[in-house]
Design a protein around this motif. Structure first.
Motif, short mmCIF file in Angstrom:
data_model
loop_
_atom_site.label_atom_id
_atom_site.label_comp_id
_atom_site.label_asym_id
_atom_site.label_seq_id
_atom_site.Cartn_x
_atom_site.Cartn_y
_atom_site.Cartn_z
N ARG A 1 27.33 48.03 33.82
CA ARG A 1 27.16 46.57 33.75
C ARG A 1 27.89 45.85 34.87
O ARG A 1 27.48 44.78 35.30
CB ARG A 1 27.64 46.03 32.40
CG ARG A 1 26.77 46.41 31.23
CD ARG A 1 27.03 45.47 30.05
NE ARG A 1 28.43 45.40 29.69
CZ ARG A 1 29.04 46.19 28.83
NH1 ARG A 1 28.35 47.16 28.24
NH2 ARG A 1 30.31 46.03 28.54
N THR A 2 29.00 46.42 35.32
CA THR A 2 29.81 45.72 36.33
C THR A 2 29.46 46.14 37.76
O THR A 2 30.03 45.58 38.71
CB THR A 2 31.30 46.00 36.08
OG1 THR A 2 31.53 47.41 36.03
CG2 THR A 2 31.75 45.37 34.77
N LEU A 3 28.54 47.09 37.93
CA LEU A 3 28.10 47.49 39.26
C LEU A 3 26.95 46.60 39.71
O LEU A 3 25.94 46.49 39.03
CB LEU A 3 27.64 48.95 39.27
CG LEU A 3 28.71 50.03 39.24
CD1 LEU A 3 28.06 51.40 39.06
CD2 LEU A 3 29.53 50.01 40.52
N ARG A 4 27.09 45.97 40.87
CA ARG A 4 26.00 45.14 41.38
C ARG A 4 24.75 45.97 41.66
O ARG A 4 23.63 45.50 41.53
CB ARG A 4 26.45 44.41 42.65
CG ARG A 4 27.36 43.23 42.39
CD ARG A 4 27.76 42.55 43.68
NE ARG A 4 28.54 43.43 44.54
CZ ARG A 4 28.98 43.11 45.75
NH1 ARG A 4 28.67 41.92 46.26
NH2 ARG A 4 29.70 43.94 46.46
N SER A 5 24.96 47.23 42.07
CA SER A 5 23.82 48.09 42.39
C SER A 5 22.93 48.32 41.17
O SER A 5 21.71 48.51 41.32
CB SER A 5 24.31 49.43 42.92
OG SER A 5 25.09 50.12 41.96
N THR A 6 23.51 48.29 39.97
CA THR A 6 22.71 48.47 38.76
C THR A 6 21.67 47.37 38.66
O THR A 6 20.48 47.64 38.42
CB THR A 6 23.60 48.43 37.51
OG1 THR A 6 24.51 49.53 37.55
CG2 THR A 6 22.76 48.53 36.24
N TRP A 7 22.09 46.15 38.87
CA TRP A 7 21.19 45.02 38.68
C TRP A 7 20.13 44.95 39.75
O TRP A 7 18.96 44.72 39.47
CB TRP A 7 22.01 43.72 38.64
CG TRP A 7 23.01 43.72 37.52
CD1 TRP A 7 24.35 43.94 37.62
CD2 TRP A 7 22.73 43.56 36.13
NE1 TRP A 7 24.94 43.91 36.38
CE2 TRP A 7 23.98 43.67 35.44
CE3 TRP A 7 21.58 43.32 35.39
CZ2 TRP A 7 24.08 43.56 34.06
CZ3 TRP A 7 21.69 43.19 34.01
CH2 TRP A 7 22.92 43.31 33.37
N TRP A 8 20.52 45.15 41.02
CA TRP A 8 19.50 44.98 42.06
C TRP A 8 18.54 46.15 42.14
O TRP A 8 17.37 45.98 42.48
CB TRP A 8 20.12 44.65 43.41
CG TRP A 8 20.95 45.68 44.11
CD1 TRP A 8 22.30 45.73 44.19
CD2 TRP A 8 20.47 46.79 44.89
NE1 TRP A 8 22.71 46.82 44.95
CE2 TRP A 8 21.61 47.47 45.40
CE3 TRP A 8 19.20 47.28 45.21
CZ2 TRP A 8 21.50 48.63 46.20
CZ3 TRP A 8 19.09 48.42 46.00
CH2 TRP A 8 20.24 49.07 46.48
#
Length: 256
Positions: free
Chosen positions: A18-25
């Protein structure tokens, strides 16, 4: 494997994702690319009935999911980054200190990655089906109740999730983002297509994970691939299981 320790490790893995930006993008890119290219394919097909709809072997479902060949790139990146990011930053040492049982650590990471990937892949698959079939027009599109359509739609979500897990396993074995992507991206997007069209080699190339696995996303069987929908899925499951087992083996044998 203690259930409470697995639950705690799983909670920690969820927090990391949840706290990794790479997860979202990466997951957002998988959704946008798969749906967008599916609609684009549908728009191109619309009105060209003589080329597509009049052919009894035309598969509107499989054609609508053609964009997943690009969208899966984002899923591959997500699977790799979810594992290799810890090695790049050195936080893998803290993770293994908190969860010293490496089997528990790897199981929790695999479950978290799979759950996140499937949670995005399933609605993406249904959105792609709806968008692509609408774009094709009523004359040659398919409905979700047509033979094989629902199976192929859910199959797309399963395919993307398994490919993501396979990528995570490779990243655990290689412990590097660049090296992992440097192998997986050419394999899935260049090598497999080339080998799949080479005379004398295509009979073996059809057992590559992406070529075999994609058969579950088709409502009409591709006669160039002999394994079929469920056989292709079994091939992809075998590749994924081997990658995850390899990742665990390296994790147990090598220091962080």
């Amino acid at each position: 494997m203690n259930a409470s320790s697995l639950g705690a490790a799983l909670g920690a893995e969820w927090l990391k994702l949840r706290t990794l930006r790479s997860t979202w993008w990466t997951l957002a890119a998988a959704c946008v690319l798969t749906v967008g290219i599916g609609v684009l394919y549908g728009s191109i097909i619309k009105g060209d009935y003589e080329t597509f709809g009049a052919d009894e072997d035309f598969d509107p479902v499989g054609m609508g999911f053609a964009g997943s060949s690009i969208g899966q790139l984002a899923m591959v990146c997500f699977g790799v980054l979810a594992v290799s990011g810890e090695y790049a930053t050195g936080t893998i040492r803290a993770s293994l200190a908190a969860v010293p049982h490496r089997g528990v650590f790897w199981a929790a990471k695999a479950v978290a990655v799979a759950a996140a990937a499937f949670a995005v892949a399933l609605p993406t698959a249904f959105a792609t089906f709806a968008g692509a079939q609408t774009a094709m027009g009523a004359r040659q599109n398919a409905g979700i109740g047509d033979p094989g359509a629902l199976r192929a739609t859910i199959g797309l979500a399963v395919y993307l999730t398994l490919l993501c897990l396979l990528s995570a396993g490779v990243a655990a074995m290689l412990r590097g983002t660049a090296l992992s992507l440097g192998i997986l991206v050419p394999l899935f997007f260049i090598v497999s297509d080339v080998l799949g069209n080479l005379p004398g080699v295509e009979s073996v190339a059809q057992y590559l994970p992406n070529l075999a696995g994609m058969q579950i996303t088709r409502a009409v069987a591709d006669d160039r691939i002999s394994v079929g929908a469920w056989g292709g899925l079994a091939v992809l499951v075998a590749w994924t299981g081997a990658a995850l087992a390899g990742g665990l083996l390296v994790l147990r044998r090598r220091d962080a």
